[in-house]
Design an enzyme around this catalytic site. Structure first.
Site, PDB file in Angstrom:
ATOM      1  CD  GLU A   1      34.141   2.769   2.448  1.00 34.55           C
ATOM      2  OE1 GLU A   1      34.218   1.684   1.845  1.00 34.55           O
ATOM      3  OE2 GLU A   1      33.699   2.878   3.604  1.00 34.55           O
TER       4      GLU A   1
ATOM      5  CE  LYS B   1      32.318  -1.838   2.918  1.00 38.45           C
ATOM      6  NZ  LYS B   1      32.976  -0.541   3.085  1.00 38.45           N
TER       7      LYS B   1
ATOM      8  CG  ASP C   1      36.074 -11.278 -12.480  1.00 40.75           C
ATOM      9  OD1 ASP C   1      35.339 -10.698 -11.668  1.00 40.75           O
ATOM     10  OD2 ASP C   1      35.714 -12.277 -13.140  1.00 40.75           O
TER      11      ASP C   1
ATOM     12  CG  HIS D   1      34.726   6.343   7.615  1.00 46.84           C
ATOM     13  ND1 HIS D   1      35.260   6.051   6.386  1.00 46.84           N
ATOM     14  CD2 HIS D   1      33.381   6.238   7.474  1.00 46.84           C
ATOM     15  CE1 HIS D   1      34.288   5.773   5.542  1.00 46.84           C
ATOM     16  NE2 HIS D   1      33.138   5.884   6.170  1.00 46.84           N
TER      17      HIS D   1
END
Ligand code: HMG
Length: 420
Positions: A78, A261, A277, A375
């Site tokens: 991202e 998030k 993990d 962004h």
């Protein structure tokens, strides 16, 4: 066509796949491109392996935790995540950096015992036999005990389903540098015959819990308002808007999910780079956040008596620096060296610090200029590549999209057509 696929060599698998999916030679060449993780190793890591999948690896900069400077390897697809983490870390570093602590690292194993008739007596029996049961658990994984870790305590809980009451025994294990899934699963399976004998029930389910609330890390930061101002807003206004943004997340699950998030953007990127993990860390983080029955924002933002903005983030961090596939993944091994991280506890504190910085960057952008400028500026190049731009064209197409403020695939395609 795929029968016995797992028994074939990688090149045989590719032949079958070529016929099945109609792959061209060029497409096969993509699958044959070997990255940092050798095919030979990858083939032993997962089943039906055909290739390796790559994501960009970047360095998150300016991070200072407990006075130590870090360059943090971050693996993410991202755009703007790494820039945002570096930008907020720079701001936090100007006010002394992050402070982080660890609760210690006890992982949890669960045994669900059905058919126990007298819960009180069973609980008492488990408590009375705790030393013996811990010895049984430790005997099942002697190498952990030898290295200074091992089973530490047993906790008894009652869980009620609509049908029945389950007698649940938790085993807390100090797994040292490992995440410890195999250790714990081995121990709880070894314990079950004795647990059944002592309680008179049947231990149908025995497995680690991914809610590792006995292995949390906390990061805090305190930022004076004179560091928070932007072109159009005073530091006090930015501070108050960030606190209001937190309050919104605290009151609304739709916003809380997005808030969280943003935090996991940073944490997952660091832990993926460290070969951890990330599914277990995600599961643990979200379950911990909803532990009182309501899903909430993971972090907290408030104002202290001096008027500074204060951020705090506590999360379970079942991270590891050994075990799993860490040792056989060349990049995961390198990550530890690059970040100069000594042990799993330090990695946990670093990851949660990255999460808090990531959250600050997003909130600050959101309540001031909006997310799109920072962004989407960084997204523009990926969009140009998706539209087919090559080489120097990528930069030019991205710049043109930024000029018009139209950063999307069709605009990128239009610019490419005009350029060619
Ligand atoms: P800026 O103000 O232009 O940055 O921010 P700056 O010029 O003040 O630079 C400060 C430092 O940031 C630099 O220090 C760099 O370390 C770093 P320097 O090297 O100059 O000494 N930096 C960069 N590093 C790499 N590449 C770059 C770069 N630019 C600055 N291009 C920035 C620009 C993008 C950082 C800012 O606008 C920002 O933080 N935006 C937020 C972006 C973000 O949060 N992205 C995450 C993805 S969006 C999402 O999924 C989460 C979300 O939904 C979560 C939520 O809703 O809560 C938003």
């Amino acid at each position: 066509m795929f029968e016995g696929y797992y028994k074939k060599s990688r090149s045989e698998r590719l032949q079958i796949l070529r016929d099945y999916a109609g792959l061209t030679d060029a497409e096969l060449a993509i699958l044959n491109h070997e990255g940092a993780l050798p095919f030979e190793t990858a083939n032993h890591m997962v089943e039906n392996m055909i290739s390796t999948f790559q994501v960009p690896l970047g360095l998150g900069l300016n991070m200072v935790v407990n006075g130590k400077k870090y360059a943090v390897p971050m693996a993410t697809e991202e755009p703007s995540v790494i820039a945002a983490m570096s930008s907020a870390s720079k701001l936090i570093a100007q006010s002394g950096g992050l402070k982080a602590t660890s609760s210690g690292r006890l992982m949890v194993g669960q045994m669900a015992v059905y058919g126990v008739l007298n819960f009180e007596r069973a609980k008492q029996t488990i408590i009375e036999h705790q030393t013996f049961l811990l010895d049984v658990a430790n005997a099942a994984y002697p190498s952990l005990l030898k290295r200074g870790g091992g089973a530490r305590e047993l906790i008894v809980r009652e869980v009620e389903t609509t049908e029945e009451k389950i007698f649940v025994v938790h085993l807390h294990v100090e797994t040292l540098e490992a995440m410890g899934a195999n250790m714990i699963n081995t121990m709880v399976e070894a314990l079950c015959p004795d647990i059944e004998r002592l309680t008179g029930g049947t231990a149908e389910m025995k497995i680690l819990s991914n809610l590792t609330d006995q292995a949390t890390a906390t990061a805090t930061c305190t930022i004076p308002t004179n560091l928070l101002f932007t072109k159009n807003r005073s530091g006090e206004e930015v501070r108050d808007r960030i606190v209001r943004a937190f309050a919104f997340s605290d009151a609304d699950i739709y916003r809380a999910a997005t808030h969280n998030k943003g935090i996991m953007n940073g944490i997952d990127a660091v832990l993926l780079a460290f070969g951890n993990d990330v599914r277990s860390i995600e599961a643990s983080a979200h379950a911990f956040t909803a532990r009182d029955g309501r899903y909430r924002p993971m972090s907290r933002w408030s104002v202290n008596a001096r008027g500074d903005l204060v951020g705090e983030l506590t999360l379970p961090m079942p991270v590891a620096t050994v075990g799993g596939s860490i040792a056989i993944s060349p990049l995961a091994t390198l990550a530890k060296k690059i970040a100069k991280v000594e042990n799993a506890e330090e990695l946990a504190m670093l990851a949660v610090s990255v999460g808090l910085a990531q959250n600050l960057a997003a909130l600050k952008a959101l309540v001031t200029e909006g997310i799109q400028r920072g962004h989407m500026t960084l997204q523009a190049k990926s969009t140009a590549i998706s539209a087919g731009a090559k080489g120097e064209e990528i930069e030019r197409v991205a710049e043109k999209m930024l000029e018009t403020g139209q950063i999307n695939l069709s605009e990128a395609k239009k610019i490419i057509e005009e350029e060619r």
